[in-house]
Design an enzyme around this catalytic site. Structure first.
Site, PDB file in Angstrom:
ATOM      1  N   TYR A  53      -4.818   4.316  22.410  1.00  0.00           N
ATOM      2  CA  TYR A  53      -3.477   3.690  22.381  1.00  0.00           C
ATOM      3  C   TYR A  53      -2.613   4.341  21.316  1.00  0.00           C
ATOM      4  O   TYR A  53      -3.017   4.370  20.159  1.00  0.00           O
ATOM      5  CB  TYR A  53      -3.583   2.195  22.090  1.00  0.00           C
ATOM      6  CG  TYR A  53      -4.364   1.362  23.074  1.00  0.00           C
ATOM      7  CD1 TYR A  53      -4.670   1.825  24.357  1.00  0.00           C
ATOM      8  CD2 TYR A  53      -4.809   0.093  22.725  1.00  0.00           C
ATOM      9  CE1 TYR A  53      -5.397   1.032  25.235  1.00  0.00           C
ATOM     10  CE2 TYR A  53      -5.523  -0.700  23.608  1.00  0.00           C
ATOM     11  CZ  TYR A  53      -5.813  -0.220  24.857  1.00  0.00           C
ATOM     12  OH  TYR A  53      -6.533  -1.004  25.738  1.00  0.00           O
ATOM     13  N   SER A  54      -1.448   4.869  21.574  1.00  0.00           N
ATOM     14  CA  SER A  54      -0.743   4.954  22.831  1.00  0.00           C
ATOM     15  C   SER A  54      -0.462   6.419  23.167  1.00  0.00           C
ATOM     16  O   SER A  54       0.662   6.882  23.148  1.00  0.00           O
ATOM     17  CB  SER A  54       0.561   4.178  22.740  1.00  0.00           C
ATOM     18  OG  SER A  54       1.265   4.588  21.543  1.00  0.00           O
TER      19      SER A  54
END
Length: 320
Positions: A53-54
């Site tokens: 992420y991300s």
């Protein structure tokens, strides 16, 4: 607050898991800090993130969410002791590697610990099955991390029933740590988990922490046409639900929500919380107000007839 066991371990979680995928992405650092502050203020304690992420966002390399959480821990003395912290390993990180080899797991864990500014991960999850690596190698890497005190419990995400069963058998036969829980895609819009994985998790006493509990936002009711989803960060994920069956499900969700004096999102999460064998739904928020709305699901008790209507409307999933 009542808490639920994750598998047969003593790891406990509240009936709501805060998804960290938005931290450092659609929620900037100041907003993320405010959301995290509010989450523990409301008495909840379970946060899920991942090393990837991300990475999907332009200019991001992965690790952004973990780094935000780590800076929040550093800025809030004592906060780490209030949190059940989960992260994941295995997705493609480009030059930083991917998969579930022992070498990658051990290096990725060290990187996650640095970003999270903590000395241990409460729940370390294999993010995606890696058929190129022997299951025993993956589990032995986890064993070493547990022995070193860097990981408390392990879980799996995105495993098929056959591969999860095989991993559990390897744990038993080789005397290795066992996956305590599964993180599948599960919601009113995605019920494929119920066919093979749910019976296996019940039989093996695994916890279940479903992701995309709101079907990437579709079950909030704010996306009712492709135009509504156009230009949104999850446009492609939401678009697949905008079908006659999907819109019919939203109609039932609206009706149940109106009768309950709740929002569609709260009803969708409360339905998951009420499902047998489910430990907690995962949902993310991009504002404190949105978080407060979502947390209302933990107090919402749906009547049996409402659950039956939702079951019927969503049976088999909603994609045409």
């Amino acid at each position: 607050m009542d808490k639920r066991r994750v598998g047969r371990s003593d790891l406990t979680v509240a009936p709501f898991c805060l998804g960290g995928n938005v931290f450092g992405w659609t929620a900037d650092e100041a907003t993320s800090f405010a959301i995290l502050d509010r989450f523990i203020e409301r008495g909840f304690d379970f946060i899920d993130t991942a090393d990837v992420y991300s990475r999907w966002a332009p200019g991001h390399a992965g690790g952004e969410s973990e780094a935000v959480i780590g800076r929040w821990f550093a800025a809030r003395p004592g906060a780490r002791e209030k949190i059940v912290l989960a992260t994941k390993v295995g997705m493609d990180l480009g030059e930083a590697g991917k998969g579930l080899s022992a070498r990658h797991i051990e290096r990725a864990c060290e990187a996650s610990l640095r970003r999270l500014q903590t000395d241990r991960i409460d729940l370390y999850q294999s993010h995606l099955d890696d058929p190129e690596v022997p299951l025993e190698e993956t589990l032995r890497a986890h064993e070493r991390l547990i022995a070193a005190g860097k990981v408390r419990f392990i879980g799996a995400s995105n495993y098929s029933a056959a591969r999860l069963a095989e991993a559990l058998e390897v744990s038993t036969s080789a005397g290795l740590p066992r996956y305590a829980c599964l993180q599948p895609d599960y919601s009113l819009a995605e019920r494929g988990f119920e066919t093979e994985l749910a019976p296996l998790c019940r039989a093996e006493e695994l916890g279940v922490i479903g992701y995309f509990s709101l079907a990437a936002g579709f079950l909030t009711g704010k996306y009712r046409s492709t135009e509504d989803a156009a230009g949104r960060p999850r446009e492609n994920r939401v678009a697949k639900y905008i079908t006659p069956r999907g819109l019919a499900l939203l109609d039932v969700l609206d009706s149940v929500a109106a009768a309950a004096g709740a929002s569609p999102a709260q009803v969708a999460l409360a339905w998951i919380i009420a499902r047998p064998g489910i430990t907690a739904p995962i949902a993310s928020a991009t504002s404190v107000a949105q978080l407060d709305e979502l947390l209302g699901a933990a107090r919402l008790m749906l009547p049996a007839d409402a659950i039956a209507r939702l079951d019927a409307a969503s049976a088999g999933g909603i994609q045409d």
